[in-house]
Design an enzyme around this catalytic site. Structure first.
Site, PDB file in Angstrom:
ATOM      1  CD  GLU A  11       4.116   7.201  40.115  1.00 18.89           C
ATOM      2  OE1 GLU A  11       4.480   8.186  40.855  1.00 18.89           O
ATOM      3  OE2 GLU A  11       5.040   6.688  39.470  1.00 18.89           O
ATOM      4  CB  CYS A  54       6.189  10.192  39.072  1.00 22.06           C
ATOM      5  SG  CYS A  54       6.739  11.051  40.775  1.00 22.06           S
ATOM      6  CE  LYS A 113       8.203   6.768  37.093  1.00 24.56           C
ATOM      7  NZ  LYS A 113       7.593   6.611  38.515  1.00 24.56           N
TER       8      LYS A 113
HETATM    9  N1  URP Z   1       7.146   8.197  41.915  1.00 23.98           N
HETATM   10  C1  URP Z   1       8.081   8.505  41.756  1.00 23.98           C
HETATM   11  O1  URP Z   1       8.721   8.270  40.509  1.00 23.98           O
HETATM   12  N2  URP Z   1       8.812   9.431  42.540  1.00 23.98           N
HETATM   13  C2  URP Z   1      10.240   9.619  42.296  1.00 23.98           C
HETATM   14  C3  URP Z   1      10.548  11.116  43.115  1.00 23.98           C
HETATM   15  C4  URP Z   1      10.258  12.235  42.431  1.00 23.98           C
HETATM   16  O2  URP Z   1      10.785  12.143  41.009  1.00 23.98           O
HETATM   17  O3  URP Z   1       9.723  12.984  43.027  1.00 23.98           O
END
Ligand code: URP
Length: 282
Positions: free
Chosen positions: A43, A153, A116
Site C-alpha cells: 500500500e 488494506c 479504497k
Molecule cells: N492501512 C490500513 O488501512 N490499515 C488499517 C489497519 C488494518 O486494517 O490492518
C-alpha cells in the site's frame, strides 16, 4: 493447467521517495527475471505509511494517476511484459485525494484503478485526514494474466467488497497492505483465507515490513510483513513472507483451482441476496 507466476513485494521505508521508487523498480526487474507475469507492491508503495500521524506535508506525496510515477512504472511494465498493481496516493483534482491502486497491463496500458472504499480512522491509522472514500465500486479488469480485482488494506475487514469482486468476475484479488502488530494479527490470519474460500478466487496480500524509524521518532511503528498468497481453497501457496525483512514472494497460481472450487462448492448458486436486504440499507 493454466498457471500464472505472481510476485508480491514487502519493503521498508528508506526515508525518501526516490530510493523507494528505485527499489521497487529493481524488485519488478528481479520478479520478471524470475519469470513473474504479474507484480503487486505494498500500500502507498513509494512513501512512508503516513497514516500514523496527521500532517499536511504528506499531501505532497499525491499525484495524478497519469503523473510521473505511474508513467514510469507503466513503461517498466511494458518493457518487462509484467502486469503491475501500483498502490499510489492519487490526487484526482486540487485537494481531492484517494488511496488508489492503478492496474497496468503487460503491454503498458493503464487499464483502470480501484479507490479504497473503506477508510480507517483509528489509532495510528488516521486515514480520513488524507483520503476521500472511493467512488468507483469494485471493478474487475481483463489482463494478460486473467481477471484481476483490487482491494486495499482496511477494506479487507469488509466481506461485502470481497463478494462484489467475486460477483464482478475476479479470479485473483490483490490486496496491498500497511498493517502492524496489535489488533490486526489474528485478523490477518483469517480474513484472506475466508475471502478466498467464500468467493472462490486467489487472494494476494503484500504487507509492509520493518520499522519506519526515521519518519516518526518515538511514534514509529513496525510493520509485520508476513505477506501471503492464498488459493481458492484457503490454502497458502508457499510460505508466508518474513516478519522482519524485505522480500519478493514469487508464487505459481494454478488458475484451474478457481473453477474447481466453484464447481465443488456452489456458493454462487446458493447465496440468498433476497435475504440480505439490510446489508445495503445505510
Ligand atoms: N492501512 C490500513 O488501512 N490499515 C488499517 C489497519 C488494518 O486494517 O490492518
Amino acid at each position: 493447467m493454466t498457471t500464472v507466476r505472481a510476485a508480491i513485494t514487502q519493503t521498508t521505508w528508506t526515508g525518501d521517495k526516490e530510493s523507494m521508487l528505485d527499489k521497487h523498480e529493481q524488485f519488478a526487474r528481479d520478479a520478471a527475471a524470475a519469470g513473474a507475469e504479474v507484480v503487486c507492491f505494498q500500500e502507498l508503495f513509494y512513501g512512508p505509511y503516513f497514516g500514523i500521524t496527521q500532517d499536511q506535508k504528506y499531501y505532497r506525496y499525491a499525484e495524478p494517476v497519469d503523473g510521473p510515477i505511474v508513467q514510469r512504472f507503466a513503461a517498466l511494465a511494458k518493457e518487462l511484459g509484467l502486469v503491475s498493481v501500483l498502490p499510489v496516493y492519487e490526487e484526482a483534482q486540487t485537494g481531492v485525494y484517494y488511496n488508489t491502486s492503478v492496474l497496468v497491463d503487460a503491454d503498458g496500458t493503464i487499464l483502470g484503478k480501484y479507490r479504497k472504499n473503506h477508510i480507517p480512522h483509528v489509532e495510528k491509522f488516521w486515514e480520513k485526514f488524507y483520503f476521500r472514500p472511493g467512488n468507483l465500486g469494485y471493478p474487475v479488469f481483463d489482463t494478460a494474466v486473467g481477471k484481476v480485482g483490487m482491494y486495499i488494506c482496511y477494506d479487507r475487514h469488509f466481506p461485502e467488497g470481497w463478494r462484489e469482486l467475486g460477483l464482478n468476475g475476479a479470479h485473483m484479488v490483490f490486496n496491498p497492505n500497511a498493517t502492524k502488530p496489535g489488533l490486526s494479527n489474528r485478523l490477518w490470519e483469517v480474513e484472506g483465507p475466508c475471502a478466498a474460500v467464500a468467493n472462490g478466487y486467489f487472494v494476494l496480500q503484500p504487507n509492509r515490513v520493518g520499522r519506519e524509524d526515521n519518519e516518526y521518532g518515538e511514534d514509529a511503528v513496525t510493520f509485520y510483513g508476513t505477506s501471503q498468497v492464498i488459493d481458492p481453497r484457503g490454502n497458502h501457496v508457499g510460505a508466508l513472507g518474513s516478519n522482519e525483512h524485505e522480500e519478493i514472494l514469487i508464487r505459481d497460481l494454478d488458475l484451474d483451482l478457481v473453477q474447481q472450487m466453484r464447481d465443488d462448492w456452489q456458493f454462487y448458486r446458493d447465496r440468498r441476496p433476497d435475504t440480505y436486504g439490510e446489508i445495503v440499507e445505510a
